[in-house]
Motif scaffolding. Structure first.
Motif, PDB file in Angstrom:
ATOM      1  N   ASN A   1     -18.831  18.016  -0.789  1.00 36.11           N
ATOM      2  CA  ASN A   1     -19.417  19.363  -0.841  1.00 36.11           C
ATOM      3  C   ASN A   1     -20.930  19.345  -0.626  1.00 36.11           C
ATOM      4  O   ASN A   1     -21.644  20.231  -1.132  1.00 36.11           O
ATOM      5  CB  ASN A   1     -19.092  20.054  -2.171  1.00 36.11           C
ATOM      6  N   THR A   2     -21.404  18.361   0.170  1.00 33.53           N
ATOM      7  CA  THR A   2     -22.821  18.347   0.530  1.00 33.53           C
ATOM      8  C   THR A   2     -23.041  18.743   1.988  1.00 33.53           C
ATOM      9  O   THR A   2     -24.192  18.811   2.434  1.00 33.53           O
ATOM     10  CB  THR A   2     -23.431  16.947   0.297  1.00 33.53           C
ATOM     11  N   ARG A   3     -21.953  18.990   2.722  1.00 30.06           N
ATOM     12  CA  ARG A   3     -22.060  19.408   4.124  1.00 30.06           C
ATOM     13  C   ARG A   3     -21.198  20.645   4.335  1.00 30.06           C
ATOM     14  O   ARG A   3     -20.045  20.693   3.909  1.00 30.06           O
ATOM     15  CB  ARG A   3     -21.588  18.296   5.059  1.00 30.06           C
ATOM     16  N   ALA A   4     -21.779  21.660   4.984  1.00 26.89           N
ATOM     17  CA  ALA A   4     -21.065  22.893   5.286  1.00 26.89           C
ATOM     18  C   ALA A   4     -21.136  23.135   6.787  1.00 26.89           C
ATOM     19  O   ALA A   4     -22.221  23.125   7.374  1.00 26.89           O
ATOM     20  CB  ALA A   4     -21.674  24.073   4.530  1.00 26.89           C
ATOM     21  N   GLU A   5     -19.967  23.351   7.398  1.00 23.27           N
ATOM     22  CA  GLU A   5     -19.896  23.540   8.849  1.00 23.27           C
ATOM     23  C   GLU A   5     -19.183  24.845   9.163  1.00 23.27           C
ATOM     24  O   GLU A   5     -18.161  25.175   8.569  1.00 23.27           O
ATOM     25  CB  GLU A   5     -19.150  22.376   9.501  1.00 23.27           C
ATOM     26  N   HIS A   6     -19.761  25.607  10.122  1.00 23.14           N
ATOM     27  CA  HIS A   6     -19.130  26.836  10.586  1.00 23.14           C
ATOM     28  C   HIS A   6     -18.125  26.471  11.678  1.00 23.14           C
ATOM     29  O   HIS A   6     -18.494  26.054  12.775  1.00 23.14           O
ATOM     30  CB  HIS A   6     -20.187  27.798  11.131  1.00 23.14           C
TER      31      HIS A   6
ATOM     32  N   LEU B   1     -28.078  18.444  -5.153  1.00 23.79           N
ATOM     33  CA  LEU B   1     -27.363  19.713  -4.987  1.00 23.79           C
ATOM     34  C   LEU B   1     -25.999  19.482  -4.352  1.00 23.79           C
ATOM     35  O   LEU B   1     -25.792  18.523  -3.611  1.00 23.79           O
ATOM     36  CB  LEU B   1     -28.166  20.684  -4.112  1.00 23.79           C
ATOM     37  N   THR B   2     -25.068  20.410  -4.620  1.00 23.30           N
ATOM     38  CA  THR B   2     -23.764  20.455  -3.940  1.00 23.30           C
ATOM     39  C   THR B   2     -23.410  21.901  -3.681  1.00 23.30           C
ATOM     40  O   THR B   2     -23.788  22.803  -4.452  1.00 23.30           O
ATOM     41  CB  THR B   2     -22.660  19.805  -4.808  1.00 23.30           C
ATOM     42  N   PHE B   3     -22.693  22.129  -2.588  1.00 23.49           N
ATOM     43  CA  PHE B   3     -22.248  23.486  -2.271  1.00 23.49           C
ATOM     44  C   PHE B   3     -21.091  23.887  -3.195  1.00 23.49           C
ATOM     45  O   PHE B   3     -20.259  23.057  -3.574  1.00 23.49           O
ATOM     46  CB  PHE B   3     -21.792  23.583  -0.811  1.00 23.49           C
ATOM     47  N   ASP B   4     -21.031  25.177  -3.525  1.00 17.85           N
ATOM     48  CA  ASP B   4     -19.973  25.720  -4.383  1.00 17.85           C
ATOM     49  C   ASP B   4     -18.831  26.227  -3.505  1.00 17.85           C
ATOM     50  O   ASP B   4     -18.991  27.245  -2.818  1.00 17.85           O
ATOM     51  CB  ASP B   4     -20.538  26.859  -5.241  1.00 17.85           C
TER      52      ASP B   4
ATOM     53  N   VAL C   1     -24.830  22.414   8.125  1.00 13.70           N
ATOM     54  CA  VAL C   1     -25.987  22.210   7.244  1.00 13.70           C
ATOM     55  C   VAL C   1     -25.612  21.136   6.236  1.00 13.70           C
ATOM     56  O   VAL C   1     -24.552  21.214   5.593  1.00 13.70           O
ATOM     57  CB  VAL C   1     -26.387  23.504   6.511  1.00 13.70           C
ATOM     58  N   SER C   2     -26.479  20.130   6.088  1.00 13.31           N
ATOM     59  CA  SER C   2     -26.221  19.036   5.138  1.00 13.31           C
ATOM     60  C   SER C   2     -27.321  18.966   4.102  1.00 13.31           C
ATOM     61  O   SER C   2     -28.523  19.051   4.458  1.00 13.31           O
ATOM     62  CB  SER C   2     -26.126  17.685   5.890  1.00 13.31           C
ATOM     63  N   LEU C   3     -26.943  18.835   2.843  1.00 11.19           N
ATOM     64  CA  LEU C   3     -27.892  18.657   1.763  1.00 11.19           C
ATOM     65  C   LEU C   3     -28.281  17.185   1.683  1.00 11.19           C
ATOM     66  O   LEU C   3     -27.406  16.315   1.576  1.00 11.19           O
ATOM     67  CB  LEU C   3     -27.283  19.106   0.441  1.00 11.19           C
TER      68      LEU C   3
END
Length: 496
Positions: A339-344, A322-325, A489-491
């Motif tokens: 695009n596998t890690r999303a940080e606030h 998976l990858t984040f959009d 959050v990391s995939l």
């Protein structure tokens, strides 16, 4: 009943002129009336003055009379229509029965069409509108009613389809449950018990045969002389056997106790939890109009369960990448590591281009990949327990403010909420506490069986945290994450 205006009435049909025409003597008739009269007569004459004609006169349209009776169309007046019609292609005209003038206004108090003279004399203080405008309003009302009838029919059809699918799904689930219970549990216990009983039976039958042979041997000794009897009896031995239990199922109740426990939980689920879940989903919509009521997905929660042997290998075989959009990511979220890690970000929102699929006010991001069939498994790590992880349909709200856009807080998404104190399963805005504390390392596994309608969450040791059992999914599902401030959050990539 008031008499009709004689100057506007045909002497043959005694009704208002329809396509009036004039004959040579000067009298006027409806075109169809005088034509039918002459077609059935043996000679040609005027029905009024009786003037006879040697040949059938040509019928000429009375232009002045047609112009007098032709006018704007109108709605009918109850009992007082005074209707006239023009020639071919003309429209029906309503005439006032009192004044013989076209009905051009609609009186809202009297709920009837009136002419200008009625408007001045009888309806001067009443609220009025142009008859053409009222006709258009009525046509719009008819169209709107027809549209609502069509929408309601469509919703009824959709509800029937959804109910049929739900019935088939429930039937399949219970058939699977019965098969599992009967074949894997009850039949296993039955086969074991029967096999053991048959072994004992064979042993008893073999023992009975030996005893029979021994009995026959003893019987022959009785006929021998005493000396021979003593000699032969020394060779005869009486067999000694241990007792063989003839009870078939002394421990059967203990052996199937696990099955009965499962059935007890299923019974409670059906009679209490499912009724509460469905009732809650429908309760808020009781006052809505029929066409606004949409079929809702029944959600059956599943309790946590310990690690099952062999589960790790099974889940690994179903892993997906998976990858984040980035188009969906809220401006407070920063994507990295391909695009596998999303940080606030705690520094505030970033400048991002406007996009129809972006979450404008919700700290949320979807994955690029969507699933519309098959079985899929993925894992993700959360830096600290302040997040929602789950799946959603593409139709999730994206531009509103408030919780309705969060995954799990609407009817088109399902999620597991990670909180420092409690795990919660979320769907339709409802949050059900999940037994057990949050995972220590916040590593969550998500298992989606799209065709089976099941979404399951696992802890770091493959212990089942929670499972949703839904009616069949109807649209592609996208992995989604709501991420609290300062959380990342990391995939996790598939295992090699």
């Amino acid at each position: 009943m008031e008499s009709q205006n004689p100057s506007m009435t045909c002497a043959i049909c005694l009704d208002h002129f329809k396509d009036p025409c004039t004959i040579p003597c000067g009298h006027n008739f409806c075109h169809s009336c005088i034509k039918s009269h002459w077609d059935s007569a043996t000679n040609y004459y005027c029905p009024i003055c009786k003037e006879e004609y040697h040949n059938k006169p040509a019928l000429r349209r009375n232009v002045d009379l047609c112009e007098l009776i032709e006018g704007p169309g109108s709605l009918g007046v109850s009992g007082v229509e005074g209707r006239a019609a023009g020639g071919e292609g003309s429209r029906d005209v309503e005439l006032c029965h009192r004044h013989g003038k076209p009905l051009v206004l609609f009186c809202n108090q009297e709920k009837m069409s009136v002419c200008y003279e009625c408007a001045v004399k009888q309806c001067d203080s009443h609220d009025k509108s142009m008859l053409e405008e009222e006709r258009q309003n009525q046509e719009r009302l008819i169209k709107e009613t027809e549209r609502r009838i069509h929408d309601l029919s469509e919703n009824i059809n959709q509800a029937n389809v959804t109910l049929q699918q739900t019935c088939e799904w429930v039937s399949a689930k219970f058939q699977s449950l019965l098969k599992s219970l009967l074949e894997k549990k009850l039949e296993e216990q039955r086969d074991g018990t029967i096999t053991e009983a048959q072994r004992r039976l064979s042993e008893l039958e073999e023992r009975a045969q030996k005893l029979k042979e021994n009995k026959e041997q003893v019987s022959t000794l009785r006929e021998l002389p005493d000396t021979e009897l003593i000699k032969k009896s020394m060779l005869v031995t009486v067999p000694e056997y241990q007792d063989i239990c003839t009870e078939v199922s002394p421990n059967l109740q203990e052996r199937v106790s696990g099955v009965t426990d499962v059935l007890s939980r299923v019974s409670k689920l059906l009679h209490e939890d499912l009724e509460r879940a469905v009732g809650t989903a429908l309760g808020h919509d009781k006052q809505a109009s029929p066409q606004d009521k949409r079929p809702v997905l029944a959600v059956v929660p599943s309790p946590a369960a310990p690690f099952a042997p062999g589960l790790r290998e099974e889940l690994d075989s179903q892993r997906c990448s998976l990858t984040f959009d980035p188009r969906t990511a809220n401006s407070h979220l920063s994507l990295s590591h391909g695009n596998t890690r999303a940080e606030h970000l705690t520094s505030g929102p970033r400048a991002v281009p406007e996009d129809d699929v972006r979450f404008d006010h919700t700290w949320q991001v979807l994955c690029c990949q969507g699933f519309s069939q098959g079985v899929h498994y993925w894992e993700l790590t959360v830096s600290k327990p302040w997040a929602f992880v789950g799946v959603t349909y593409e139709s999730i709200p994206r531009k509103e403010k408030g919780k309705r856009c969060m995954v799990g807080m609407n009817d088109v998404s399902w999620s597991l909420q990670l909180d420092e104190r409690q795990l919660s399963a979320c769907h339709g805005g409802r949050q059900e506490p999940v037994s057990g504390p949050p995972p220590p390392h916040c590593r969550i596994g998500v298992h989606l069986d799209y065709d089976g309608g099941t979404l399951t969450f696992y802890g770091p040791d493959q212990s089942r945290l929670h499972a949703f059992h839904c009616t069949p999914f109807t649209h592609p599902l996208y992995p989604a994450c709501w991420i609290g401030e300062g959380v990342s959050v990391s995939l996790c990539p598939p295992r090699t």
